[in-house]
Design a protein around this motif. Structure first.
Motif, PDB file in Angstrom:
ATOM      1  N   SER A  11      -7.167  -2.168  -2.986  1.00  0.00           N
ATOM      2  CA  SER A  11      -7.595  -2.674  -1.795  1.00  0.00           C
ATOM      3  C   SER A  11      -6.576  -3.641  -0.939  1.00  0.00           C
ATOM      4  CB  SER A  11      -8.913  -3.346  -1.952  1.00  0.00           C
ATOM      5  OG  SER A  11      -8.900  -4.698  -2.682  1.00  0.00           O
ATOM      6  N   ASN A  12      -6.909  -4.024   0.158  1.00  0.00           N
ATOM      7  CA  ASN A  12      -5.854  -4.846   0.974  1.00  0.00           C
ATOM      8  C   ASN A  12      -6.316  -5.965   1.688  1.00  0.00           C
ATOM      9  OD1 ASN A  12      -7.076  -3.297   3.030  1.00  0.00           O
ATOM     10  ND2 ASN A  12      -5.358  -3.202   4.055  1.00  0.00           N
ATOM     11  N   LEU A  56      -9.417   3.215   7.417  1.00  0.00           N
ATOM     12  CA  LEU A  56      -8.955   2.628   8.669  1.00  0.00           C
ATOM     13  C   LEU A  56      -8.626   1.140   8.404  1.00  0.00           C
ATOM     14  CD1 LEU A  56     -11.776   4.333  10.994  1.00  0.00           C
ATOM     15  CD2 LEU A  56      -9.254   4.453  10.911  1.00  0.00           C
ATOM     16  N   LYS A  57      -9.332   0.534   7.459  1.00  0.00           N
ATOM     17  CA  LYS A  57      -8.857  -0.997   6.931  1.00  0.00           C
ATOM     18  C   LYS A  57      -7.714  -0.905   6.343  1.00  0.00           C
ATOM     19  CE  LYS A  57     -12.272  -2.967   4.649  1.00  0.00           C
ATOM     20  NZ  LYS A  57     -13.328  -3.291   3.775  1.00  0.00           N
ATOM     21  N   GLY A  58      -6.941   0.076   5.985  1.00  0.00           N
ATOM     22  CA  GLY A  58      -5.889   0.357   5.433  1.00  0.00           C
ATOM     23  C   GLY A  58      -5.669   0.242   3.888  1.00  0.00           C
ATOM     24  N   MET A  59      -6.948   0.364   3.265  1.00  0.00           N
ATOM     25  CA  MET A  59      -6.950   0.591   1.470  1.00  0.00           C
ATOM     26  C   MET A  59      -6.566   1.919   1.366  1.00  0.00           C
ATOM     27  SD  MET A  59     -10.604  -1.192   0.867  1.00  0.00           S
ATOM     28  CE  MET A  59     -11.650  -0.167   1.586  1.00  0.00           C
ATOM     29  N   ILE A 108       0.791  -1.046   0.030  1.00  0.00           N
ATOM     30  CA  ILE A 108      -0.035   0.136  -0.120  1.00  0.00           C
ATOM     31  C   ILE A 108       0.927   1.424   0.037  1.00  0.00           C
ATOM     32  CG2 ILE A 108      -1.794   1.467   1.448  1.00  0.00           C
ATOM     33  CD1 ILE A 108      -3.217  -0.671  -0.163  1.00  0.00           C
ATOM     34  N   GLU A 109       1.964   1.238   0.869  1.00  0.00           N
ATOM     35  CA  GLU A 109       2.856   2.327   0.955  1.00  0.00           C
ATOM     36  C   GLU A 109       3.464   2.594  -0.544  1.00  0.00           C
ATOM     37  OE1 GLU A 109       5.605   1.527   3.984  1.00  0.00           O
ATOM     38  OE2 GLU A 109       4.277   2.069   5.637  1.00  0.00           O
ATOM     39  N   TYR A 110       3.687   1.518  -1.178  1.00  0.00           N
ATOM     40  CA  TYR A 110       4.070   1.538  -2.532  1.00  0.00           C
ATOM     41  C   TYR A 110       3.305   2.271  -3.367  1.00  0.00           C
ATOM     42  CZ  TYR A 110       6.170   0.376  -6.983  1.00  0.00           C
ATOM     43  OH  TYR A 110       6.719   0.073  -8.535  1.00  0.00           O
ATOM     44  N   THR A 111       2.163   2.267  -3.423  1.00  0.00           N
ATOM     45  CA  THR A 111       0.990   2.673  -4.443  1.00  0.00           C
ATOM     46  C   THR A 111       0.889   4.192  -4.053  1.00  0.00           C
ATOM     47  OG1 THR A 111      -0.495   2.018  -3.088  1.00  0.00           O
ATOM     48  CG2 THR A 111       0.166   0.528  -5.057  1.00  0.00           C
ATOM     49  N   GLU A 112       0.939   4.180  -2.609  1.00  0.00           N
ATOM     50  CA  GLU A 112       0.610   5.551  -2.143  1.00  0.00           C
ATOM     51  C   GLU A 112       1.672   6.483  -2.533  1.00  0.00           C
ATOM     52  OE1 GLU A 112      -0.524   7.585   2.138  1.00  0.00           O
ATOM     53  OE2 GLU A 112       1.019   5.881   2.011  1.00  0.00           O
ATOM     54  N   ALA A 113       3.094   6.183  -2.447  1.00  0.00           N
ATOM     55  CA  ALA A 113       4.474   6.909  -3.018  1.00  0.00           C
ATOM     56  C   ALA A 113       4.098   7.286  -4.422  1.00  0.00           C
ATOM     57  CB  ALA A 113       5.469   6.168  -2.607  1.00  0.00           C
TER      58      ALA A 113
END
Length: 351
Positions: free
Chosen positions: A219-220, A49-52, A31-36
């Motif tokens: 999604s995660n 809050l679920k981390g998506m 998720i951090e990779y896609t966020e960056a």
């Protein structure tokens, strides 16, 4: 028709993504990779809050939205028990038979963040000792992890910091062949995530403003049944899941087409949206197959079950040997990515 998607760029993204361990429940690094990735392109995101992760591209019409989803979580396992021998027993994360991972290299991540490697094996693997090893059930009772550490007892394993509940990820063994095939674990669904990331690049590079505000939801928790079934903006009208196309006996999907799903085990997808996707494929000269996936559900169908009033659809690249050592072809990535590109610029089906 001219090709839109650069498959080499997509495949480079796939390679990056599959090499980030992200079993359901422990997908935060992916998720951090896609966020960056989105941040580097000036695309705003928010984390639930679920981390998506939800990335939003403002469109000409902000009153009606589209949402496309792909999941970055994968199959994996968790340590169930540490044997007196120093071997580890597992409980699975996601749906797969144990013979699909027998002999695979794996990585254990402790709660303190340390990582250790090992191999997933049948306990009775040595044919020079266990005469009937080939006939034994591949079950949690017989499958274990052989750690690449000098340990011969439970206490020695625990001294490393390894304990019950630690996550186990499988070696993806990514490979791109000269003939255009991409072989790797976790193409379900990191191939789709790569296509959405590449799509964000294309739209930015070509300075395209979409007709409607559009969200890319990464999604995660899809592999365990509750991925993109929440945090959907109320303006969303159409919800398209981009996931793998199922290949096997009786299936129309192959490794070269974009697969458009008519029905899976959750029921039919929206007929109007399916027809729209088929027409877009025809109009743009794409190789496509309409198919039914007998043992399957998606984030889009889970959103429907959660009560969201949206038009839902499902497409994906054809993935062979799903939930095992998977394979697709660059032609399938091309056809799927190009269909996404044209869909994003089309009218909503109700307009």
């Amino acid at each position: 028709m001219s090709k839109v998607v650069n498959t080499e760029s997509v495949i480079d993204l796939i390679k990056d993504l599959v090499n980030i361990p992200s079993p359901s429940g422990n997908a935060y690094r992916a998720i951090e990779y896609t966020e960056a990735f989105f941040a580097q392109r000036g695309i705003p995101t928010k984390k639930t809050l679920k981390g998506m992760l939800i990335a939003t591209l403002k469109g000409k019409d902000d009153s009606k939205h589209r949402l496309l989803t792909a999941h970055v979580d994968t199959l994996g396992a968790m340590i169930k028990d540490i044997k007196s021998s120093g071997r580890l027993t597992l409980t699975n994360i996601g749906g797969f038979p144990w013979n699909f991972v027998e002999g695979e290299y794996c990585q254990i991540e402790t709660s303190e963040g340390k990582t250790f490697t090992g191999t997933i094996l049948l306990h009775q693997t040595a044919v020079h000792v266990y005469r009937e090893s080939g006939k034994l059930d591949r079950s949690p009772e017989n499958i274990e992890v052989r750690l690449d550490e000098k340990v011969t007892s439970k206490e020695e394993v625990e001294a490393l910091g390894i304990q019950v509940g630690d996550f186990v990820s499988f070696d993806p063994r990514f490979e791109k062949t000269k003939s255009g095939f991409v072989k790797s674990r976790h193409l379900d669904d990191k191939a789709s995530v790569a296509m959405l990331l590449h799509m964000a690049d294309l739209l930015k590079e070509q300075n395209i403003t979409l007709p409607y505000t559009t969200h890319f939801l990464i999604s995660n928790n899809e592999e365990i049944g509750y991925g993109g079934n929440s945090s959907i903006p109320e303006e969303v009208v159409e919800y398209l899941a981009v996931d793998m196309g199922a290949i096997g006996d009786g299936q129309a999907t192959d490794e070269y087409c974009v697969s458009i799903c008519a029905k899976d085990s959750s029921g039919p997808y929206h007929l109007g949206l399916r027809k729209h996707l088929v027409q877009l494929a025809k109009d743009n000269g794409l190789t496509y197959k309409v198919d039914i996936y007998p043992y399957y559900s998606s984030d889009a169908s889970m959103a429907i079950h959660a009560g969201y009033d949206v038009i839902h659809g499902l497409i994906g690249a054809g993935i062979d040997a799903s939930h095992a050592y998977e394979r697709t072809h660059e032609e399938s990535l091309q056809n799927t990515g190009d269909l996404i590109f044209h869909y994003l610029q089309s009218k909503l089906i109700n307009e």
